[in-house]
Design a protein around this motif. Structure first.
Motif: not given
Length: 537
Positions: A272, A326, A349, A292, A295, A270, A277
């Motif tokens: 970001s 994401g 996000d 990410a 997360f 994943p 970002a």
């Protein structure tokens, strides 16, 4: 506050460099003394005296004042802060014995502009200014193209330098301005007053072609899309709360194992896609997109730092194609625009920006449909709205809160924190729904804060209430977002155009709804009842 006088007359204002600038009796409760400006500081933060939460920082930067005149104006400003308003000024209609910080900032900025004009003419002391110089300055302002009343107020602010002259050293004393002569009138210096009549509201309404779709999208966001955003917010906060405060033993290896399992199964990592970002990627360079981290930290029970370390240790193994979109939240989309879901699943996000848009939509509904003044709607607190079922079966929604305009103490000075409005506002059900949404988004007592999202910029002041200026920016961002949705759903007839009178500010909502109500049968009476228009009442 007492005037610094002795039997021999006023004590001259000449503070030592380390003297505190702000009167202690006017400070906001809980202010850290280390934040207080001293006389030698070139930056004075006047809002430390303001007890109204939604006020701006109100900073005066004395470095913008020409150096030769700077000490004199700083002494005059110190006098404004510590000496009650001289009697000669109290005779003017708008003067109070204690001046509020917002007005003080305008006074000091006007003085700085005046000092720049003096310096351009080679005047290096206030005592060198002549009455003829002040006549020339009035002409300078008159020909600059401002409103007549703006120039009138500016010259009145220059008069304050003269009014405080007895408290200042001889070199700081300004001659009496010619417009203060009892035989003079301001039109002698500024020409004929061609402004709107005194008392007429000059605030422009929001153009109907702008207000209509703006209200449509605000109501739609609160009533139709809000539940999805609130549900995503709860899940987002649950994930954030699951991140440990300290590094988890073996956490880095846990992250590496997880990343390798994803890649081995043909899945992608994943990435970001948050607002920061791109900036992070540009700052640190490299071909790999940002991951990410937050997360994954929530999902794996480790810290974001451990995720970042694990990713760095695998830099040689990773390639750009290993990264996917994401992460999305496991929250179904129930809201619809027309016959279609309003959007795909909400990304991790995206929550912060969606929360801001939903809060802004609630603010628009509350401010516009209630007719509250900006400071009134921004001061609303949890539990302010009550629902009453009347004997005839109808529902009534009442909002209880503070009001500020015309709230004075026994000396006639404004009470910055206001007082509880004796009569609650009677509002429509959409306003009650908007307040309920705001209560779900905020954790504290206030309904509209500047600390609503994680990336909120911190200031040295412990203030959380949203300011009117910040609200303008949020309304602008909401408009862009709503227009993107309008285009995506083929609803170009609901696009929000730019307002011909500039930014859509909260104070324009009250003026706009009044404009519409006034044009309805019995509208003038309705305005008197709901808005407390004294003249009409």
């Amino acid at each position: 506050m007492t005037s610094p006088t002795t039997d021999a007359g006023p004590v001259l204002i000449d503070p030592a460099p380390d003297t505190f600038v702000l009167p202690f009796t006017r400070l906001r409760p809980g202010v850290d003394p280390a934040q207080l400006p001293r006389f030698a500081d070139l930056t004075w933060r006047l809002s430390l005296m303001n007890r109204k939460e939604s006020v701006r920082p109100l900073v005066i930067d004395w470095s913008r004042c020409p150096a030769p005149l700077r000490p004199a104006l700083m002494r005059a400003a110190f006098a404004e802060l510590h000496v009650p308003t001289p009697a000669v000024l109290l005779q003017q209609r708008a003067s109070r014995s204690v001046t509020q910080p917002t007005s003080l900032r305008q006074y000091f900025l006007t003085w700085i502009r005046f000092a720049r004009w003096l310096a351009s003419r080679g005047v290096l002391e206030l005592s060198q200014v002549t009455a003829e110089d002040l006549e020339v300055y009035a002409e300078h302002r008159r020909t600059a193209g401002r409103r007549w009343r703006t120039d009138q107020r500016a010259l009145g602010v220059i008069s304050r330098l003269w009014a405080y002259a007895p408290f200042l050293p001889e070199s700081d004393r300004l001659v009496m301005p010619p417009w203060e002569d009892p035989a003079a009138v301001m039109s002698d210096f500024l020409g004929t007053n061609d402004d709107a009549p005194e008392g007429e509201n000059a605030v422009p309404i929001v153009h109907p072609a702008v207000m209509s779709p703006l209200l449509v999208w605000a109501l739609r966001t609160v009533l139709d899309l809000g539940e999805d955003i609130v549900a995503a917010t709860r899940e987002h906060r649950r994930l954030l709360a699951s991140i440990p405060a300290q590094a988890t033993p073996g956490g880095i290896e846990t992250v590496r194992d997880h990343m390798r399992r994803l890649l081995a199964s043909g899945q992608r990592l994943p990435a970001s896609v948050g607002p920061a970002a791109a900036a992070v990627a540009a700052r640190y360079g490299g071909e790999l997109p940002p991951m990410a981290n937050t997360f994954l930290a929530a999902a794996l029970g480790v810290t974001p730092g451990q995720v970042a370390t694990a990713r760095g240790s695998m830099a040689e193994e990773l390639r750009p194609e290993h990264f996917g979109p994401g992460p999305v939240l496991d929250v179904p989309i129930a809201g619809r625009i027309g016959d279609l879901p309003w959007r795909p699943p909400i990304g991790f996000d995206e929550v912060d920006s969606l929360v801001l848009h939903l809060s802004t939509a609630a603010l628009i509904c509350c401010a516009y449909l209630s007719g509250m003044r900006p400071e009134e709607v921004l001061a609303l607190r949890r539990g302010c709205c009550t629902r009453t079922e009347r004997s005839d079966g109808t529902l009534r929604f009442q909002v209880t809160g503070h009001h500020f305009k015309g709230v004075l103490d026994e000396d006639g000075n404004a009470i910055p924190e206001g007082e509880l409005r004796p009569d609650p506002w009677i509002v429509l059900e959409p306003v009650a729904r908007a307040i309920a949404v705001a209560e779900q988004l905020e954790d504290g007592e206030l309904l509209f804060t500047r600390t609503l999202f994680r990336g909120a910029r911190r200031t040295i002041e412990a203030r959380t209430q949203l300011s009117s200026d910040a609200a303008v920016e949020r309304i602008r961002a909401f408009t862009v977002w709503a227009n993107q949705l309008a285009v995506a759903h083929g609803r170009t007839h609901e696009l929000i155009p730019a307002d011909p009178d500039g930014a859509v500010a909260l104070r324009r909502f009250r003026r706009t709804i009044a404009w519409f109500i006034y044009r309805q049968p019995g509208g003038r009476i309705a305005l008197a009842v709901q808005y407390g228009h004294a003249a009409t009442a």
